[in-house]
Design an enzyme around this catalytic site. Structure first.
Site, PDB file in Angstrom:
ATOM      1  CG  ASP A 202     -26.099 -23.708 -15.058  1.00  0.00           C
ATOM      2  OD1 ASP A 202     -26.452 -24.818 -14.632  1.00  0.00           O
ATOM      3  OD2 ASP A 202     -24.944 -23.467 -15.465  1.00  0.00           O
ATOM      4  CE1 TYR A 205     -26.140 -19.668 -13.097  1.00  0.00           C
ATOM      5  CE2 TYR A 205     -23.897 -20.352 -12.608  1.00  0.00           C
ATOM      6  CZ  TYR A 205     -24.899 -20.102 -13.521  1.00  0.00           C
ATOM      7  OH  TYR A 205     -24.670 -20.307 -14.844  1.00  0.00           O
ATOM      8  CG  HIS A 324     -26.590 -26.585 -18.935  1.00  0.00           C
ATOM      9  ND1 HIS A 324     -27.055 -25.282 -18.894  1.00  0.00           N
ATOM     10  CD2 HIS A 324     -25.434 -26.583 -18.219  1.00  0.00           C
ATOM     11  CE1 HIS A 324     -26.232 -24.538 -18.184  1.00  0.00           C
ATOM     12  NE2 HIS A 324     -25.233 -25.300 -17.775  1.00  0.00           N
ATOM     13  CG  HIS A 334     -18.021 -25.099 -19.337  1.00  0.00           C
ATOM     14  ND1 HIS A 334     -17.720 -25.678 -18.133  1.00  0.00           N
ATOM     15  CD2 HIS A 334     -18.616 -23.914 -19.054  1.00  0.00           C
ATOM     16  CE1 HIS A 334     -18.111 -24.880 -17.156  1.00  0.00           C
ATOM     17  NE2 HIS A 334     -18.641 -23.805 -17.689  1.00  0.00           N
ATOM     18  CB  VAL A 362     -20.033 -21.564 -22.976  1.00  0.00           C
ATOM     19  CG1 VAL A 362     -18.925 -20.553 -23.284  1.00  0.00           C
ATOM     20  CG2 VAL A 362     -19.504 -22.991 -23.041  1.00  0.00           C
ATOM     21  CG  HIS A 363     -21.181 -18.238 -17.945  1.00  0.00           C
ATOM     22  ND1 HIS A 363     -20.602 -18.347 -16.716  1.00  0.00           N
ATOM     23  CD2 HIS A 363     -22.161 -19.193 -17.970  1.00  0.00           C
ATOM     24  CE1 HIS A 363     -21.190 -19.301 -16.025  1.00  0.00           C
ATOM     25  NE2 HIS A 363     -22.134 -19.834 -16.765  1.00  0.00           N
TER      26      HIS A 363
END
Ligand SMILES: [Fe+2]
Length: 474
Positions: A202, A205, A324, A334, A362-363
């Site tokens: 990622d 974006y 990822h 997620h 996952v942020h």
């Protein structure tokens, strides 16, 4: 008389302190021995840096190369792929390079491509592989030959070997917000100097903007150039690299990503740039694709099945996997998206004693203990992960700071296998010391550059397979 009374006071005080600590610690330790960090941060949506920000500035001069980035160009670290974009005209494909000690300039020829994405046409994207580099050497390189020239430098890695120290940076899900900039600055300013970045997927974006506005691929390339031009970033593809947009006529997945970011996949026998391996110093790094077929008989499955037995732990003791979508994730974002790949590949990771698996997606940040869930076969009901000293530590490092913001909602109670979790932006470093020990540390953006928010000494699974758990098994 006084002595026993003061002794009693001490006992009472100690008891009160103990009770107070238990009350304070209760929310932190509930559910298991792992830590859900109580660090308090301001919760705000991540905001994109405006297009006129200095980090996006186009370099001055006619047809000046921009978005310069490098990555390892072969299997052993003796080659580097140099990539850049020109916008006024194609310009030269040549890279001039010279070592710090030998001033004779050498020349390597690259290739140029362009692509269209809906109504966007890319600049002229150049990729040039420089080969036969000396190990452990500083090289300068120059792009824009014949027009506006720009000069950068990089250090080649030491020769591959079992006790070669090397420090990797770990960044994922970066994007181009003010938080992204903070993450990159913290990585650059960390006194533990990363020598190459393992990127967990990622990147820009761009697909979050109308029509997957590919201008955002360009701005991202300019934003990260201050690091990517000087040290190799090892790329992993995430879901934001897919750019599948049939509504605007774009049906070829990974089109912008594969045009812009080259990896040395052929040198590891892969047939796709989305999965490959490299050796660097004392590490063998395997990059997998969560968004390519990975079931039995697929190209990725066949490649990994052949790749894992080839890893020579006498040469590269450290076996690290980048993917990822995390296999173990206790956030309510997620959730279980990595489960099908885990089912397919986890037995191999245990069999071949993978040391560490880094994921993004996952942020937030999370580190597991060494666990596996390979005993489950649908019929036997053994569906709870167990501590397993042959298994990797799983780390989610998708906390680069993109515009989607933090994943703050966690499943409760914290699973027993989860050693540490915190919803803050940050990055990590992995400092390999020798064949037995590596020091891993995570750094949140709110702290000073030298502060470590989570860390562990990692013991190599082949050369020093002691129990390196950091929490007590409940
Ligand atoms: Fe993602």
């Amino acid at each position: 008389m006084d002595a026993p009374l003061s002794g009693l006071r001490c006992v009472t005080s100690a008891f009160l302190v103990l009770v107070t600590m238990m009350v304070l610690c209760a929310p932190v330790l509930c559910g298991g021995a792992g830590i859900t960090s109580s660090f308090v941060r301001k919760v705000e949506k991540s905001v994109d840096m405006p297009l006129h920000s200095d980090v996006f500035r186009v370099p001055s001069g006619y047809n000046a190369p921009q978005q310069v980035h490098i990555t390892q160009g072969d299997h052993e670290g003796k080659a580097m792929i140099v990539s850049w974009v020109t916008v006024d005209e194609p310009g030269s494909n040549t890279v001039l390079y010279w070592s710090e000690n030998g001033h004779k300039k050498k020349e390597a020829k690259g290739k140029m491509n362009t692509y269209k994405f809906s109504n966007y046409t890319s600049g002229y994207i150049h990729h040039c592989t420089i080969r036969n580099l000396e190990y452990n050497t500083k090289y300068y390189y120059e792009v824009g030959v014949g027009q506006t020239r720009r000069t950068f430098w990089f250090l080649t890695p030491p020769e591959v070997g079992p006790d070669v120290p090397y420090t990797f940076g770990l960044i994922g899900d970066l994007g181009q917000t003010f938080d992204s900039n903070s993450t990159l600055t913290h990585y650059e300013s960390n006194p533990t100097k990363g020598q190459a970045v393992l990127f967990a997927g990622d990147l820009s974006y761009a697909d979050s903007y109308p029509n997957h506005d590919n201008v955002r691929w360009d701005t991202w390339g300019r934003f990260v150039e201050r690091s990517t031009a000087y040290q190799p970033w090892i790329w992993t593809a995430g879901n934001h690299e897919i750019d599948f947009a049939p509504e605007i006529g774009e049906t070829k997945p990974f089109k912008p990503y594969t045009h812009r970011y080259r990896v040395p996949y052929r040198s590891s026998g892969s047939t796709s740039p989305l999965w490959y391996s490299i050796k660097r110093a004392s590490a063998h790094i395997i990059v997998l694709s969560s968004y390519s077929a990975y079931g039995k008989y697929t190209p990725q499955y066949q490649w990994l099945e052949e790749e894992l037995p080839k890893v020579n732990r006498s040469e590269t003791p450290w076996l690290i996997v980048l993917v990822h979508s995390p296999w173990y994730n206790s956030y309510n974002y997620h959730y279980m998206e990595g489960e099908t790949m885990r089912v397919m590949y986890e037995p191999w990771f245990v069999q071949f004693k993978v040391d560490l698996v880094f994921a993004g997606h996952v942020h937030a940040y999370e580190r597991s203990e060494r666990i596996s869930n390979v005993g489950y076969n649908i019929l036997n009901g053994k569906c709870t992960p167990i501590r397993d000293q042959s298994a990797p530590v799983y780390i989610t490092i998708g906390d680069g700071g993109n515009l989607e913001g933090l994943a703050t909602n966690m499943s409760e109670p914290q699973p027993e296998y989860s050693a540490f979790r915190e919803a803050s932006f940050g990055h990590a470093t992995l400092a390999i010391h020798n064949r037995t020990h590596a020091y891993y540390s995570w750094h949140r953006n709110q702290d000073g550059f030298a502060v470590t928010a989570d860390s562990m000494w990692v013991s190599n699974r082949v050369w020093h397979p002691i129990d390196d758990s950091t929490t007590i098994k409940m």
